[in-house]
Each structure stands twice: as structure tokens, then as C-alpha cells.
Write an enzyme that holds these catalytic residues in place. Structure first.
Site, PDB file in Angstrom:
ATOM      1  N   SER A  48       0.815  -1.217   0.000  1.00 49.49           N
ATOM      2  CA  SER A  48       0.000   0.000   0.000  1.00 49.49           C
ATOM      3  C   SER A  48       0.846   1.264   0.000  1.00 49.49           C
ATOM      4  CB  SER A  48      -0.934   0.005   1.212  1.00 49.49           C
ATOM      5  OG  SER A  48      -0.193   0.057   2.416  1.00 49.49           O
ATOM      6  N   LYS A  80      -6.154   4.669   8.271  1.00 51.43           N
ATOM      7  CA  LYS A  80      -5.009   5.459   7.799  1.00 51.43           C
ATOM      8  C   LYS A  80      -5.328   6.950   7.782  1.00 51.43           C
ATOM      9  CE  LYS A  80      -3.041   1.711   5.044  1.00 51.43           C
ATOM     10  NZ  LYS A  80      -2.747   1.191   3.686  1.00 51.43           N
TER      11      LYS A  80
END
Length: 809
Positions: A656, A699
Site C-alpha cells: 500500500s 489510515k
């Protein structure tokens, strides 16, 4: 280029609670319908597997923990079992022909205890009737008659023998050692000295007569013994007739009662025959003895245990077929056991100590067990497979089954097994068993796969309400009002990480409902409201986010270096997710790149330090492919770029951050600073497309909390893949900050969009000659790589010229 900001209404899909009513009580039928919510695939598999009668179509219910599969399976199986007929009772009785091999009896449901009680009453009445029959005048008269006739015959034989002895000059005398023939003369027995005084001729005559009489005596004794034997047989036959007369009517009652069960009829006949053969067992009661203060093996009461009926399965009180959920699947709990008791230092047992297991109780119905618990217990898995394959349930010691014990013990007759087995477990165990155990795929042909999410549509939302209502009613909790029900739906989407999905992890939903009810009770509210649900969610987070707060404090005090303002070359804020048991949170991480001339390509320091996982390594290697296809089509890629997650002291896994790492490389090559007020996440492919990642909500919230603690400047935000937009279910405080313009969420679909957003400079389109627009990011990167290639080429020539000059000298 236009930068795409995510509209506020798409940051969190709120549910309009105005359309709802309080989640009041539901009817039982409605509660049953929602026992499996959003699991159509699993429901179809369960229905098929439970109803198909063919062997081997047992079920493995596969699903992640917390999806409620155990409760759902149990409720659904219960519903099907309720419509099925009761299975038979099972009993073990004495095998009168082979006591070490007890036989089983299968009776109609409820008949097992009745048979046991009837047999017990029969034995008790027989113990009264038989002694009474032998005490009767008729029996005594018949016995005396037989004895008298026998004595007359014996007396006649002895009289005839005495007469013959007298005629030959002998007298017969009875002694403890038998009969003696003593010669006599003139009616007077001769002594040894008298015999010695006789002539040889007289002696020989006496000895000859004695020999003849001895033969006569032997013949008479044989006839007497035959008479005694015949008398014993006649008395025995008389005893049998008397005993049969005493108990026959007792057995006739039971034979008539159980005439439709041939096995029971055969057993009763054998029992009757054994009673008659062992009639003295009942007659010994005539001579009562003082009972001993401790049990002994020859205790008279224990002698009658062989006439008991040991009921191991009693289905008299159940409705429909049995459903057994075994929570402690040890070998004995599943397959039964043979108990033992100590007597004078030794272990003894009999068929009355046979105890059935969970499979005996489930016979004719359903057996449900968790695979994790099953595999923990020795011998159970292999034994279960053997039972399924054979279709017979045998009770034996595990040591005997494995060949460890060779002592003589009971071997009960196996019971025919007709049961549907449902194993509950995780997908991991299913795949391990399917690939490593060849029997598994033949014995468990039906897989019921429980999903962790379901569509967020009107029907499933209604099912969510019904679940919450049924749960509140079941646990006697306060019901949810409109706003609370809406928050539960939104929390379901948050757990699913998708605006169009709802989580099926009902264990977590149930915990939130319980905790919200606790706060409603403390507030003395009639219903659970939205603020109670929010408080429950926040409290659950607070109990688990200690590590998150410690890391947040470290960043605030600049022990962990993260910039949230300014610009820097080759440096960007990446986003990662940390998992601490039941809690996951986002953590900003500084990612940097350093460049140098060389042929090393992109060097992943995390990998070199063995802190990078395979997926992270793959993501880094993809960057080389992107750089080559984008900028190095006509020249070699001659650079040495080192990437690192600064102040990262644990393993880095996942791809990611691959787009984030690419941005640092491009920034370093173009010598253009990146904005530090933005954090970035997203994976990238070799074509420069930004791909979706996981944990997007955590996140974003991780960087938001850091910016919030330092003070929101109004230009801070996060860049995420555009394909992750449907996954946004951000917390309400963050959504409010975006609404007020204090924080921003950007989405990109290509590297070009991301680099423009981070630098404020156009990425640049490729022209026909293969170059890019002047002074664009791509042009600067290409020029830098061309410069590296030229320097590398010249550096190689300089080395070659130096070697040539040295050779000439």
C-alpha cells in the site's frame, strides 16, 4: 489538472433514521428468520447438506470468528430437527451366551426407560415368586414322591444284594470309604486269624465268592448312581417346571407388550431361560445371611445386575430429532466409555457401566462440533472419520483402539449410526484438511461458507433491526430507538469497510448493543439512543488504544519525526495500519529516498535489513518496471535509489506504500519538493495506475489525529486511491472537520495526478518524439535519468582510458 476532493456526503454514508421505528419486540418466528442474516450461500448449503440422505454429505461450516456461524447453524439445525421424527432409544443388556460382548437393543423413543423399569419389576417379582413356589406343599409333595420312589428302588437293590451276600456267606458293611464284604460262618463274621486258619480250599472258595459279590456290588452301585442321577434330573425338571410356572406369566406380560420388537422378544426369552437355569440364585434367598459392611464381588445383589437394562439413550422427552452441540469433544465425551470400579485392589466392570457419548445422543439427528476443539483432543478426529466410514458406533477404550492395551475387557455390540455431522471452523482449517487429509473431502462434501459482509440494502437493514430487537429481547435489554438503530447500521458498514456493505460479525454488533444498553441504564433512559451507541464505540476504542496514544505522544514530542507542514525533496508522509489484537489504527510514517549514480536500481533498505515482507518487496520491485517503461525506453536505468521507512523498527508488509515510495523517487530525480501537509497511501502497478488498499479509514484518521493535535491549518489532508472512495466510513469528528474546510480528502487514479497534487507542478504528457512537456515533472525526471546514464557512460570510459595509459607506461 483538476484535483478530486471527496465530497463530504461521501466520507460517511449516514443512515436516515427518520424511516425507522423503535426496534420493539419481535415474534419468535421473526426471530428465527434472522438467525442467519445475509448468508444466502451458507443457508443454501446448509439446507442441502442437512436434507440429503446420501453418505458423505456431512457439512463444514466455514467462516471467520465473530460471524455468528455457530449460533446460526445451531438455530437452523434446530428448526429442521423439530420437524423430524424422534429417533429410537438405545440400551445395552447382558449377552447371556457371551457376557463379554453385551448386546444392544434399539427401541421406539421412550420405550427404553419403560423396558428397564419393567425388567426391574419383573426381577423383583421373580425374587418373590420363585422362593414362594418352592415353599409350596404341592412342590414338596412332588419332590418327596420322586425321592421316595428313588429310595424304594435303591432299597430294593440293596436288599437283593444283601440276600445274595447272605446266601454266599457274606455280610455287607457300610463304611466312610464305601462298602465292605465281610465273610461269616454260622452268622458270625470271620476275623483275619479265623480266615488264616482255614484250609487253602476253603480260602479259595471264600475269595471266589467275594470276587463275584464285588462285581454284584459294583453293578448295584452303578444302578444306584443312575437312580440318583435320574432323581436329580427329575428334581431339576420339576424345579424348572415350578420356576417356569412362577415366572412365565411375568414374562408373558412383557412379551406381549414388546411383541413388535423381535430383538426385545429374543432378549426376554433368553433372560427367562437364564433365570430358570440359575434358579438356585433365587432360592438362596431362603437362607438369609448377615450382610457384610463392605461390598464383595460375590455379593448376592450384584448377581442380579445381569438382568438389568442399561439405557444409554433416552429420547422420551425431546421434540423432533436431537441436535447435540459438543463443546468439549474429548474421546469419551463423543464415543462413550466403559466405566470401572475397584474391588479388592482390582478394576472390574460390566455392561451396566457402559455410558453413551454425544454421538449416541445425536444418533438419528445432528451432531455439531468445532474443528479447533476436535483436533485438540487425541484420537477424536481419526475415530470420528472411522465411525462415519463404517456407519457403526463402537464403544471401546482409546488404548485398545490404538493397540496400547491388551487387557480383557468388554466389547459391546456396535450401534448402527445414522447422524448428520456439522463441523464449524475457520477457512484455514478447511483448506488444510481438504489438502492434507484425503478422507476429509469424501466425508465432508458440503461446504457452508459464511461471509463476513452482506449487501447494505433495505432487506438486510431490516434484518439488522430484527437482529438487534431479537437480541435485546433475548437478553432482556433496553430496545434501540430510531437514532441508535441508525448508528448500529453505520457501525456495521464501518466494520465492513464499505458503504455498500454491512458486516456480519454479529458478535461485535451484539457487544456494542450490550454496552450501549449499559450506558442507557446509567442514564435512566427508556430506550438506547444514538449517543449511547457512540459512547459504547468510543469506550471500546479507549480501552484498546493505549499504544496508539503512546505513538501519538511520541510524534507530538517529535521523538518520531513526522512533518505536517512545509515541503521537502525526496520525503513524504506514508500511512500504515497497526493491529493490536482487537484494535487497528493508522500510523503516519516518514518515507525517504536517497539517490546516487550506479547500477543497483531501487534498493529497499527494509528488505536488506530483513524487515520487509514479500508483498512489500514485490511493490518495490514494481517501481523499477514503472521507471523503465516510463523514462528509460531508449537508455539504461543507471541509478541507485535507496528507500526506507524512517524510524520503523518492525516488519513492513503490504504494497500500500508503493505509490508513496514512487513519489519520493520522482521528487528526488526531479529535485522538486513534496508537500508535507499531505499524507499518501495507495499501491501502484507498472503502468502507473493507483490501486485500492485496505484500512483506508484507519489510515486517514491516523494522520488526521496527528494534524488535529498540532492544530489544523486548513490545507492538510490525505491522498487515497479513487477506487477506495466507496470504502470510506470515517468517524464523525473527521467528517465535520472536512465540512468546515479544515481537512481534505483527495482521490487519485494515476501517479501523474498524485505527483501534481504533491508538488503543484504538472506531471507532463509524453510528446511524439518520446520526450515530455518542458519543465514538467516527467521531463525533469527523464533529464535526470539521461544525465545519470551519460555520467555512467563517461565514468566507464574514464576508467578504461586510465587502464590503457597504465599499460602503455
Amino acid at each position: 489538472m483538476e484535483y478530486t476532493k471527496v465530497p463530504v456526503e461521501k466520507l460517511r454514508l449516514e443512515h436516515r433514521h427518520e424511516e425507522l421505528t423503535e426496534t420493539g419486540p419481535v415474534k419468535k418466528e421473526e426471530g428465527d428468520k434472522v438467525s442467519i442474516v445475509g448468508q444466502d450461500r451458507a443457508l443454501h448449503a446448509l439446507e442441502f447438506g442437512l436434507k440429503i440422505p446420501s453418505r458423505g454429505f456431512n457439512i463444514y461450516a466455514s467462516g471467520m470468528p465473530g460471524t455468528g456461524k455457530e449460533t446460526a447453524v445451531k438455530n437452523y439445525v434446530d428448526r429442521i430437527a423439530a420437524k423430524m421424527p424422534k429417533p429410537s432409544d438405545a440400551c445395552y443388556v447382558n449377552n447371556f451366551k457371551s457376557p463379554y460382548q453385551p448386546r444392544n437393543l434399539v427401541l421406539t423413543a421412550g420405550q427404553g426407560p419403560i423396558l428397564a423399569k419393567d425388567v426391574k419389576n419383573l426381577v423383583e417379582r421373580a425374587r418373590e415368586e420363585i422362593p414362594r413356589a418352592f415353599e409350596g406343599d404341592e412342590y414338596m409333595a412332588q419332590k418327596e414322591k420322586l425321592t421316595g420312589e428313588s429310595n424304594e428302588k435303591k432299597q430294593k437293590l440293596f436288599n437283593e444284594l444283601n440276600q445274595k451276600a447272605t446266601e454266599k456267606g457274606f455280610v455287607i458293611q457300610s463304611t466312610p470309604g464305601g462298602f465292605m464284604l465281610i465273610p461269616q460262618k454260622d452268622g458270625t463274621p470271620l476275623q483275619d486269624q479265623d480266615i488264616q486258619a482255614l484250609s487253602d480250599q476253603e480260602k479259595n472258595a471264600i475269595f471266589e465268592k467275594k470276587r463275584e459279590l464285588e462285581e454284584e456290588l459294583k453293578s448295584t452301585i452303578r444302578e444306584v448312581r443312575n437312580i440318583d442321577k435320574k432323581l436329580a434330573e427329575e428334581i431339576k425338571e420339576l424345579d424348572r417346571k415350578v420356576a417356569l410356572f412362577a415366572v412365565e406369566h411375568l414374562f408373558q406380560e412383557l412379551l406381549e407388550k414388546f411383541k413388535d420388537n423381535q430383538e426385545v422378544v429374543d432378549y426376554l426369552k433368553e433372560m427367562q431361560e437364564d433365570m430358570i437355569e440359575n434358579i438356585n440364585l433365587f432360592r438362596q434367598q431362603e437362607q438369609q445371611q448377615q450382610p457384610l459392611p463392605f461390598p464383595v464381588p460375590w455379593d448376592q445383589e450384584s448377581s442380579f445386575k445381569k438382568y438389568q437394562v442399561n439405557v444409554i439413550v433416552d429420547n422420551s422427552e425431546i421434540e423432533g430429532a436431537p441436535v447435540i452441540l459438543e463443546l468439549n469433544p474429548t474421546y469419551n465425551n463423543i464415543f462413550g466409555r466403559i466405566e470401572k470400579e475397584t474391588q479388592f485392589g482390582g478394576l472390574v466392570t460390566d455392561f451396566t457401566m457402559i455410558r453413551g457419548g454425544a454421538l449416541h445422543k445425536a444418533n438419528g439427528g445432528f451432531f455439531v462440533v468445532r474443528i479447533e476443539e476436535l483436533l485438540k483432543n487425541p484420537f477424536t478426529w481419526e475415530s470420528l472419520k472411522r465411525v462415519i466410514k463404517s456407519g457403526e458406533l463402537e464403544i471401546e477404550e482409546p488404548g485398545e483402539r490404538m493397540g496400547f492395551v491388551a487387557t480383557k475387557s468388554l466389547r459391546p455390540e456396535p450401534l448402527k449410526l445414522e447422524v448428520k455431522i456439522v463441523i464449524i471452523g475457520s477457512p484455514l482449517f478447511y483448506h488444510l484438511l481438504y489438502n492434507l487429509d484425503m478422507d476429509f473431502r469424501e466425508l465432508f462434501k458440503v461446504k457452508a461458507d459464511f461471509d463476513t459482509v452482506m449487501a447494505r440494502n433495505k432487506e438486510n437493514i431490516r434484518n439488522y433491526y430484527a437482529f438487534a430487537s431479537a437480541f435485546c429481547q433475548k437478553e432482556n435489554l433496553k430496545h434501540l430507538d430510531q437514532s441508535a438503530a441508525a448508528k448500529i447500521v453505520e457501525h456495521g458498514s464501518r466494520l465492513a469497510e464499505d458503504q455498500q456493505k454491512l458486516s456480519t460479525r454479529f458478535a461485535e454488533i451484539a457487544d456494542i448493543v450490550r454496552e450501549a444498553c449499559y450506558y442507557a441504564d446509567n442514564s435512566d433512559e427508556e430506550y438506547v439512543r444514538a449517543e449511547h451507541v457512540n459512547r459504547a464505540i468510543e469506550a471500546k476504542i479507549y480501552r484498546s488504544n493505549l499504544i496508539q496514544e503512546k505513538l501519538q505522544e511520541s510524534m507530538e514530542r517529535e521523538f518520531l519525526l513526522i512533518d505536517t507542514e512545509g515541503e521537502k525533496v525526496g520525503q513524504v508522509n506514508g500511512l500504515s495500519v497497526l493491529q493490536t489484537g482487537d484494535y487497528a489504527f493508522g500510523k503516519p510514517t516518514r518515507i525517504t529516498c536517497s539517490l546516487g549514480l550506479g547500477r543497483g536500481g531501487i534498493i529497499d533498505i527494509e528488505r536488506e535489513a530483513r524487515l520487509g515482507g514479500p508483498l512489500h518487496t514485490k511493490g518495490v520491485m514494481i517501481l523499477s518496471g514503472y521507471l523503465s517503461s516510463m523514462y528509460a525506453r531508449e537508455m539504461p536505468l543507471t541509478l541507485s535509489a535507496r528507500l526506507v521507512f524512517e524510524q520503523s523498527y518492525s516488519e513492513v508488509e503490504g504494497d500500500s506504500a508503493s505509490s508513496t515510495e514512487l513519489y519520493t523517487i520522482l521528487s528526488s530525480l526531479a529535485d522538486v519538493p513534496l508537500k508535507q501537509n499531505l499524507a499518501v497511501t495507495g499501491s501502484v502497478n507498472q503502468k502507473g495506475d493507483i490501486q485500492a488498499i485496505g484500512g483506508v479509514n484507519e489510515k486517514i484518521e491516523g494522520f488526521f489525529e496527528l494534524c488535529k493535535s498540532r492544530g489544523l491549518s486548513g490545507d492538510q489532508g490525505v491522498i487515497i486511491p479513487r477506487s477506495n472512495e466507496p470504502n470510506l466510513m470515517l468517524k464523525e469528528s473527521l467528517v465535520e472537520a472536512v465540512r468546515e474546510g479544515k481537512f481534505h480528502i483527495y482521490t487519485v487514479s494515476t501517479v501523474a495526478e498524485g505527483i501534481e497534487l504533491l508538488t503543484g507542478i504538472k506531471a507532463g504528457e509524453r510528446k511524439e518524439d518520446g520526450t515530455f512537456e518542458k519543465d514538467s515533472i516527467n521531463d525533469r525526471v527523464q533529464q535526470a535519468l539521461r544525465s545519470y546514464a551519460e555520467k555512467m557512460k563517461n565514468f566507464g570510459r574514464t576508467d578504461q582510458n586510465r587502464e590503457t595509459e597504465e599499460r602503455e607506461d
